[in-house]
Design a protein around this motif. Structure first.
Motif, PDB file in Angstrom:
ATOM      1  N   LEU A 222      36.466  38.935  38.517  1.00  0.00           N
ATOM      2  CA  LEU A 222      37.412  38.704  37.433  1.00  0.00           C
ATOM      3  C   LEU A 222      38.613  39.601  37.630  1.00  0.00           C
ATOM      4  N   TRP A 223      39.670  39.290  36.905  1.00  0.00           N
ATOM      5  CA  TRP A 223      40.870  40.122  36.852  1.00  0.00           C
ATOM      6  C   TRP A 223      41.012  40.649  35.434  1.00  0.00           C
ATOM      7  N   ALA A 224      41.345  41.926  35.305  1.00  0.00           N
ATOM      8  CA  ALA A 224      41.581  42.542  33.998  1.00  0.00           C
ATOM      9  C   ALA A 224      42.895  43.300  34.062  1.00  0.00           C
ATOM     10  N   GLN A 225      43.408  43.648  32.926  1.00  0.00           N
ATOM     11  CA  GLN A 225      44.618  44.463  32.847  1.00  0.00           C
ATOM     12  C   GLN A 225      44.210  45.878  32.457  1.00  0.00           C
ATOM     13  N   SER A 226      45.026  46.845  32.832  1.00  0.00           N
ATOM     14  CA  SER A 226      44.724  48.243  32.511  1.00  0.00           C
ATOM     15  C   SER A 226      44.676  48.484  31.002  1.00  0.00           C
ATOM     16  N   PHE A 227      45.265  47.600  30.216  1.00  0.00           N
ATOM     17  CA  PHE A 227      45.253  47.746  28.762  1.00  0.00           C
ATOM     18  C   PHE A 227      44.139  46.935  28.096  1.00  0.00           C
ATOM     19  N   THR A 228      43.241  46.330  28.886  1.00  0.00           N
ATOM     20  CA  THR A 228      42.164  45.512  28.301  1.00  0.00           C
ATOM     21  C   THR A 228      40.778  46.104  28.585  1.00  0.00           C
TER      22      THR A 228
ATOM     23  N   ASP B   4      37.290  50.110  31.604  1.00  0.00           N
ATOM     24  CA  ASP B   4      36.060  50.906  31.656  1.00  0.00           C
ATOM     25  C   ASP B   4      34.836  50.076  31.266  1.00  0.00           C
ATOM     26  N   PHE B   5      35.046  49.076  30.428  1.00  0.00           N
ATOM     27  CA  PHE B   5      33.958  48.189  30.014  1.00  0.00           C
ATOM     28  C   PHE B   5      33.294  47.547  31.236  1.00  0.00           C
ATOM     29  N   TYR B   6      34.107  47.050  32.163  1.00  0.00           N
ATOM     30  CA  TYR B   6      33.564  46.372  33.337  1.00  0.00           C
ATOM     31  C   TYR B   6      32.836  47.354  34.256  1.00  0.00           C
ATOM     32  N   ALA B   7      33.368  48.562  34.396  1.00  0.00           N
ATOM     33  CA  ALA B   7      32.699  49.589  35.204  1.00  0.00           C
ATOM     34  C   ALA B   7      31.329  49.896  34.609  1.00  0.00           C
ATOM     35  N   LYS B   8      31.234  50.003  33.286  1.00  0.00           N
ATOM     36  CA  LYS B   8      29.945  50.260  32.627  1.00  0.00           C
ATOM     37  C   LYS B   8      28.966  49.113  32.843  1.00  0.00           C
ATOM     38  N   MET B   9      29.497  47.918  33.066  1.00  0.00           N
ATOM     39  CA  MET B   9      28.646  46.743  33.302  1.00  0.00           C
ATOM     40  C   MET B   9      28.259  46.614  34.777  1.00  0.00           C
TER      41      MET B   9
ATOM     42  N   ILE C  14      43.765  44.610  37.633  1.00  0.00           N
ATOM     43  CA  ILE C  14      42.625  45.164  38.355  1.00  0.00           C
ATOM     44  C   ILE C  14      41.608  44.058  38.637  1.00  0.00           C
ATOM     45  N   GLY C  15      41.229  43.939  39.886  1.00  0.00           N
ATOM     46  CA  GLY C  15      40.202  42.984  40.278  1.00  0.00           C
ATOM     47  C   GLY C  15      38.842  43.672  40.281  1.00  0.00           C
ATOM     48  N   PHE C  16      37.892  43.097  39.575  1.00  0.00           N
ATOM     49  CA  PHE C  16      36.529  43.623  39.509  1.00  0.00           C
ATOM     50  C   PHE C  16      35.564  42.615  40.113  1.00  0.00           C
ATOM     51  N   MET C  17      34.490  43.109  40.714  1.00  0.00           N
ATOM     52  CA  MET C  17      33.450  42.243  41.254  1.00  0.00           C
ATOM     53  C   MET C  17      32.092  42.896  41.098  1.00  0.00           C
ATOM     54  N   LYS C  18      31.069  42.059  41.072  1.00  0.00           N
ATOM     55  CA  LYS C  18      29.686  42.533  41.003  1.00  0.00           C
ATOM     56  C   LYS C  18      28.831  41.580  41.807  1.00  0.00           C
ATOM     57  N   ARG C  19      28.096  42.108  42.748  1.00  0.00           N
ATOM     58  CA  ARG C  19      27.169  41.285  43.533  1.00  0.00           C
ATOM     59  C   ARG C  19      25.897  41.078  42.724  1.00  0.00           C
TER      60      ARG C  19
END
Length: 152
Positions: free
Chosen positions: A104-110, A113-118, A136-141
């Protein structure tokens, strides 16, 4: 070398867009043998009293990955685990679809940290998008493929 007339517009006819996408899909199929078979995913939470949407997630799976396009939780529900339940439900559905990961893509204002915790990892950052912020592009295998196992 002249490229000829270029049409520049803030509108594209749906038929022209279909033609462009069809040609891109044809090229992808020729080069990789893969098709772009998008399967949408919608997960909604509605208010019990008036049936309005109070939280939701939208995405699509293709090439064994789930892309989360949109995630929204009403301010009144923030901090109550609703966002977590949406992500967990999406991950469960991704596994059912044999997806190896979620991105997913997120913005620094959204709330990145939520995604990192997940358990999501940053794979890309675009500074200044928009000005003063980052995309910011986030990924999880989720599942280990034979290709991933062989690379370890």
């Amino acid at each position: 070398m002249s490229v000829g007339l270029l049409e520049i517009s803030d509108y594209i006819d749906p038929e022209d867009l279909d033609a462009l996408e069809e040609r891109l899909h044809d090229y992808t199929r020729e080069e990789t043998g893969l098709t772009l078979d998008f399967v949408p995913l919608s997960i909604l939470k509605r208010d019990e009293d008036d049936d309005r949407i109070v939280a939701g997630l939208y995405g699509e799976s293709f090439w064994n990955w789930l892309y989360i396009d949109s995630l929204w939780v009403d301010d009144a529900l923030c901090g109550q685990g609703v966002g977590r339940s949406l992500i967990e439900a999406a991950e469960e559905e991704a596994r059912a679809r044999d997806c190896t990961g979620v991105y997913l893509w997120a913005q620094s204002f959204t709330s990145p940290d939520f995604y990192a915790k997940m358990g999501y990892e940053v794979f890309a950052e675009l500074p200044g998008f928009p000005v003063g912020h980052r995309r910011i592009g986030f990924m999880k295998r989720l599942l280990q493929t034979s290709e991933q196992a062989g690379s370890r």
